[in-house]
Design an enzyme around this catalytic site. Structure first.
Site, PDB file in Angstrom:
ATOM      1  N   LYS A 146       0.666  -1.365  -0.591  1.00  0.00           N
ATOM      2  CA  LYS A 146       0.157  -0.146   0.206  1.00  0.00           C
ATOM      3  C   LYS A 146       1.058   1.185   0.060  1.00  0.00           C
ATOM      4  O   LYS A 146       0.923   2.494  -0.674  1.00  0.00           O
ATOM      5  CB  LYS A 146      -0.551   0.120   1.393  1.00  0.00           C
ATOM      6  CG  LYS A 146      -1.753   0.905   1.852  1.00  0.00           C
ATOM      7  CD  LYS A 146      -3.034   0.420   1.982  1.00  0.00           C
ATOM      8  CE  LYS A 146      -2.837   0.762   3.470  1.00  0.00           C
ATOM      9  NZ  LYS A 146      -3.297   1.899   4.562  1.00  0.00           N
TER      10      LYS A 146
ATOM     11  N   ARG B 195       3.243   5.713  -3.097  1.00  0.00           N
ATOM     12  CA  ARG B 195       3.972   6.500  -3.509  1.00  0.00           C
ATOM     13  C   ARG B 195       4.500   6.567  -4.986  1.00  0.00           C
ATOM     14  O   ARG B 195       4.155   7.571  -5.710  1.00  0.00           O
ATOM     15  CB  ARG B 195       5.112   6.530  -2.805  1.00  0.00           C
ATOM     16  CG  ARG B 195       4.959   7.076  -1.474  1.00  0.00           C
ATOM     17  CD  ARG B 195       6.022   6.142  -0.341  1.00  0.00           C
ATOM     18  NE  ARG B 195       6.290   7.140   0.589  1.00  0.00           N
ATOM     19  CZ  ARG B 195       5.700   6.415   2.014  1.00  0.00           C
ATOM     20  NH1 ARG B 195       4.269   5.589   1.968  1.00  0.00           N
ATOM     21  NH2 ARG B 195       5.739   7.255   3.263  1.00  0.00           N
TER      22      ARG B 195
ATOM     23  N   GLY C 100      -5.635   7.342   5.932  1.00  0.00           N
ATOM     24  CA  GLY C 100      -4.423   9.124   6.359  1.00  0.00           C
ATOM     25  C   GLY C 100      -2.971   8.459   5.505  1.00  0.00           C
ATOM     26  O   GLY C 100      -2.122  10.101   5.856  1.00  0.00           O
TER      27      GLY C 100
ATOM     28  N   GLN D 204       3.995   8.555   7.731  1.00  0.00           N
ATOM     29  CA  GLN D 204       4.108   9.679   6.466  1.00  0.00           C
ATOM     30  C   GLN D 204       4.205  11.114   7.012  1.00  0.00           C
ATOM     31  O   GLN D 204       4.107  11.919   6.222  1.00  0.00           O
ATOM     32  CB  GLN D 204       2.174  10.139   7.702  1.00  0.00           C
ATOM     33  CG  GLN D 204       1.274   8.033   7.551  1.00  0.00           C
ATOM     34  CD  GLN D 204       0.268   8.409   7.823  1.00  0.00           C
ATOM     35  OE1 GLN D 204      -0.364   8.542   7.777  1.00  0.00           O
ATOM     36  NE2 GLN D 204      -0.176   7.501   7.115  1.00  0.00           N
TER      37      GLN D 204
ATOM     38  N   ASP E 105       1.826  -1.507  11.687  1.00  0.00           N
ATOM     39  CA  ASP E 105       0.029  -1.942  11.427  1.00  0.00           C
ATOM     40  C   ASP E 105       0.263  -3.380  11.600  1.00  0.00           C
ATOM     41  O   ASP E 105      -1.192  -3.573  11.515  1.00  0.00           O
ATOM     42  CB  ASP E 105       0.569  -1.489   9.277  1.00  0.00           C
ATOM     43  CG  ASP E 105       0.384   0.183   9.150  1.00  0.00           C
ATOM     44  OD1 ASP E 105       0.002   0.316  10.543  1.00  0.00           O
ATOM     45  OD2 ASP E 105       0.774   0.224   8.039  1.00  0.00           O
TER      46      ASP E 105
ATOM     47  N   LYS F  39      -4.907   5.167  14.805  1.00  0.00           N
ATOM     48  CA  LYS F  39      -5.139   4.631  13.592  1.00  0.00           C
ATOM     49  C   LYS F  39      -5.786   4.324  13.448  1.00  0.00           C
ATOM     50  O   LYS F  39      -7.084   5.516  13.701  1.00  0.00           O
ATOM     51  CB  LYS F  39      -3.689   3.409  13.593  1.00  0.00           C
ATOM     52  CG  LYS F  39      -2.705   3.039  13.702  1.00  0.00           C
ATOM     53  CD  LYS F  39      -1.876   3.737  13.286  1.00  0.00           C
ATOM     54  CE  LYS F  39      -0.767   4.092  13.346  1.00  0.00           C
ATOM     55  NZ  LYS F  39       0.286   4.971  11.859  1.00  0.00           N
TER      56      LYS F  39
ATOM     57  N   ARG G 294      -6.692   1.201  18.052  1.00  0.00           N
ATOM     58  CA  ARG G 294      -6.301  -0.622  17.660  1.00  0.00           C
ATOM     59  C   ARG G 294      -6.116  -0.763  19.191  1.00  0.00           C
ATOM     60  O   ARG G 294      -6.600  -2.195  19.741  1.00  0.00           O
ATOM     61  CB  ARG G 294      -5.453  -0.344  17.350  1.00  0.00           C
ATOM     62  CG  ARG G 294      -5.728  -0.372  15.483  1.00  0.00           C
ATOM     63  CD  ARG G 294      -4.792  -0.250  14.403  1.00  0.00           C
ATOM     64  NE  ARG G 294      -5.651  -0.520  12.796  1.00  0.00           N
ATOM     65  CZ  ARG G 294      -4.867  -0.427  11.781  1.00  0.00           C
ATOM     66  NH1 ARG G 294      -3.178  -0.611  11.955  1.00  0.00           N
ATOM     67  NH2 ARG G 294      -5.521  -0.351  10.524  1.00  0.00           N
TER      68      ARG G 294
ATOM     69  N   ARG H  10      -7.689  -4.304   9.316  1.00  0.00           N
ATOM     70  CA  ARG H  10      -6.956  -4.857   9.609  1.00  0.00           C
ATOM     71  C   ARG H  10      -7.323  -5.417  11.439  1.00  0.00           C
ATOM     72  O   ARG H  10      -7.501  -6.558  11.699  1.00  0.00           O
ATOM     73  CB  ARG H  10      -5.422  -3.712  10.552  1.00  0.00           C
ATOM     74  CG  ARG H  10      -4.821  -3.111   8.705  1.00  0.00           C
ATOM     75  CD  ARG H  10      -3.402  -2.850   9.138  1.00  0.00           C
ATOM     76  NE  ARG H  10      -3.080  -1.978   8.419  1.00  0.00           N
ATOM     77  CZ  ARG H  10      -2.078  -2.025   7.138  1.00  0.00           C
ATOM     78  NH1 ARG H  10      -2.892  -3.734   6.237  1.00  0.00           N
ATOM     79  NH2 ARG H  10      -1.955  -1.210   5.966  1.00  0.00           N
TER      80      ARG H  10
HETATM   81  C1  S3P Z   1       2.297   4.929   6.691  1.00  0.00           C
HETATM   82  C2  S3P Z   1       3.237   4.911   7.480  1.00  0.00           C
HETATM   83  C3  S3P Z   1       2.697   4.608   9.109  1.00  0.00           C
HETATM   84  C4  S3P Z   1       1.441   3.081   8.092  1.00  0.00           C
HETATM   85  C5  S3P Z   1       0.821   3.692   6.889  1.00  0.00           C
HETATM   86  C6  S3P Z   1       1.266   3.947   6.031  1.00  0.00           C
HETATM   87  C7  S3P Z   1       3.388   6.190   5.361  1.00  0.00           C
HETATM   88  O1  S3P Z   1       1.601   5.362   8.874  1.00  0.00           O
HETATM   89  O2  S3P Z   1       0.842   3.171  10.085  1.00  0.00           O
HETATM   90  O3  S3P Z   1      -0.447   2.430   7.472  1.00  0.00           O
HETATM   91  O4  S3P Z   1       3.081   4.857   4.244  1.00  0.00           O
HETATM   92  O5  S3P Z   1       4.037   6.042   4.926  1.00  0.00           O
HETATM   93  P1  S3P Z   1       2.201   6.266  10.750  1.00  0.00           P
HETATM   94  O6  S3P Z   1       3.185   7.359   9.979  1.00  0.00           O
HETATM   95  O7  S3P Z   1       0.802   7.670  11.273  1.00  0.00           O
HETATM   96  O8  S3P Z   1       2.891   5.101  11.595  1.00  0.00           O
END
Ligand code: S3P
Length: 438
Positions: free
Chosen positions: A25, A30, A98, A173, A320, A347, A351, A393
């Site tokens: 994902k 990206r 997110g 993120q 995750d 999340k 969770r 999840r």
């Molecule tokens: C992700 C970063 C993670 C992860 C999300 C995907 C990413 O989040 O939990 O499912 O693709 O950069 P956080 O940056 O909030 O930890």
């Protein structure tokens, strides 16, 4: 209130065979972002055709990027160049994702036009100041609600300047958001992370020919004003999706499953380390590198697991996978203790709370703490009806729990499984876990 779709999962069974779970994902998101901003045509193979990545894809289409596919995982992106996006005619809906919302906040802060980002109920309640604050300090003009959630309104035309940013939380993120804004900023933007987090942004930027420096451990920098060159991307299978099968095969006696072509980026493999510490029987083969990301086939055979104190250093590397790891812990001998994982509370659902509630319904002793959980492992699960809280999840983790349940497990509101794993029910069925959708 509607609970559909409900997963009705038959108890018992084992997981066997060879499967390839869908594309990663994080990498799929990206690939659309950088492919759109690149000069030239980018071809993506193994793209995750799930709702989250489609939200990203549709946002770039709305900003004038011509994108073909996805068809059988193939996507062709006709890049418009770093300065070629156009104002969308409507607000950009990020759905449940997110990653889309937080990364796009950085990227859109550097555009010449205004945008508004919205999402579903879950996403609209998640914290966004963690991205709007640093981008604002780079000179962007943007706003959230008073409580710091979406809609995020971003005014175009700001001249961004570079910052040196220390991440207050270990978040890929947030790191990625600041780096994306950094592409449009004057000067060199550097981000320091308190612990290693997934580095797909850095790897893929380099794959598109953009210089990313790492002057010291835990620091990454980009200089604004460069350009990206189109490339070819081979998306490996998502270790986060493979994790459900790794846990399922570990807890269900007689299981022997091989998960093919799984992404083994060291910032993502915490789940393997944790399961191995618990005594799981996991072996890797066919280890190779594909398009800048390590991949391998993962064979998992059932094993008697034991409870552990999960090392805090592994938390961001398995962030995750904890819903699935909790299911493993419930089948382990002794106590499993997780600390340092307060991020799990923000999340797609809370969770820690949601898993503790569901585990208790299924007869497992699970006590939430502020930053983790304490689970007393035992002989598996009873039967019952649990809530997924619209979290993909959570739904898939409880589906795997059924392999060790004494009776049927019903899981409510499973639509969001489609955000990350659209063919979950089919692949699970093929491997030996029977799920009926009501
Ligand atoms: C992700 C970063 C993670 C992860 C999300 C995907 C990413 O989040 O939990 O499912 O693709 O950069 P956080 O940056 O909030 O930890």
């Amino acid at each position: 209130m509607s609970r559909s779709p409900v997963f009705v999962v038959s108890p018992g069974g084992q997981l066997t065979g060879q499967i390839r779970v869908p594309g990663d994902k994080s990498i799929s998101h990206r690939s659309i972002m950088f492919g759109s901003l690149a000069d030239g045509t980018t071809r993506v193979h193994g793209f995750l055709d799930g709702d989250d990545c489609l939200a990203t894809l549709n946002a770039f289409r709305a900003m004038g990027v011509e994108i073909e596919g996805p068809e059988n995982g193939e996507v062709t992106i006709h890049g418009v160049g770093i300065d070629g996006l156009m104002a969308p005619a409507h607000t950009l809906d990020m759905g449940n994702s997110g990653t889309s919302m937080r990364l796009m906040t950085g990227l859109l802060s550097g555009q010449s036009f205004d945008t508004t980002l919205v999402g579903d109920r879950s996403l609209m309640s998640r914290p966004m100041r963690r991205v709007t604050d640093p981008v604002q300090s780079m000179g962007a003009t943007l706003s959230t609600t008073d409580s710091g959630s979406a809609p995020i309104e971003i005014s175009g035309g700001a001249q961004l300047h570079a910052i040196q940013y220390e991440l207050p939380v270990a978040s890929a993120q947030v790191k990625s958001c600041v780096l994306l804004a950094g592409l449009y900023a004057e000067g060199k933007t550097c981000v320091t992370e308190p612990a290693p987090t997934r580095d797909h942004t850095e790897r893929m930027l380099r794959g598109f020919g953009y210089a990313v420096e790492s002057p010291s451990k835990g620091v990454v920098c980009v200089e604004g004003g460069g350009r990206l060159t189109a490339t070819e991307i081979d998306v490996p299978a998502d270790i986060s999706s493979a994790a459900f099968f790794m846990v399922g095969a570990s807890i269900a006696e007689g299981s022997d499953i091989t998960l093919q072509h799984v992404g083994m980026n060291p910032t993502r493999t915490g789940v393997i380390d944790i399961l191995k510490l618990m005594g799981a029987d996991i072996t890797l083969s066919n280890e190779r590198e594909v398009g800048g990301e390590p991949v391998a086939d993962i064979r998992v055979r059932s094993a008697q697991l034991k409870g552990i104190q999960i090392p805090e250093a592994l938390v961001p590397l398995a962030i995750d996978e904890f819903p699935a790891i909790f299911v493993a812990a419930a089948c382990a001998k002794g106590e499993t203790v997780l600390t340092g994982a307060e991020e799990l509370r923000v999340k797609e659902s809370n969770r820690i709370a949601v898993m503790a509630d569901g585990l208790k319904i299924l007869g497992v002793s699970a006590e939430p703490t502020e930053d983790g959980i304490v689970i007393q492992g035992g002989d598996g699960f009873g039967s019952g009806e649990v809530e997924s809280h619209d979290d993909h999840r959570i739904a898939m983790s409880f589906a795997m729990a059924s392999l060790r349940a004494s009776g049927e497990v019903r899981i409510n509101n499973c639509a969001n499984v489609d955000t990350s794993f659209p063919n979950f029910v089919k692949l699970a069925g093929k491997s030996g876990l029977s799920i009926q959708i009501n």
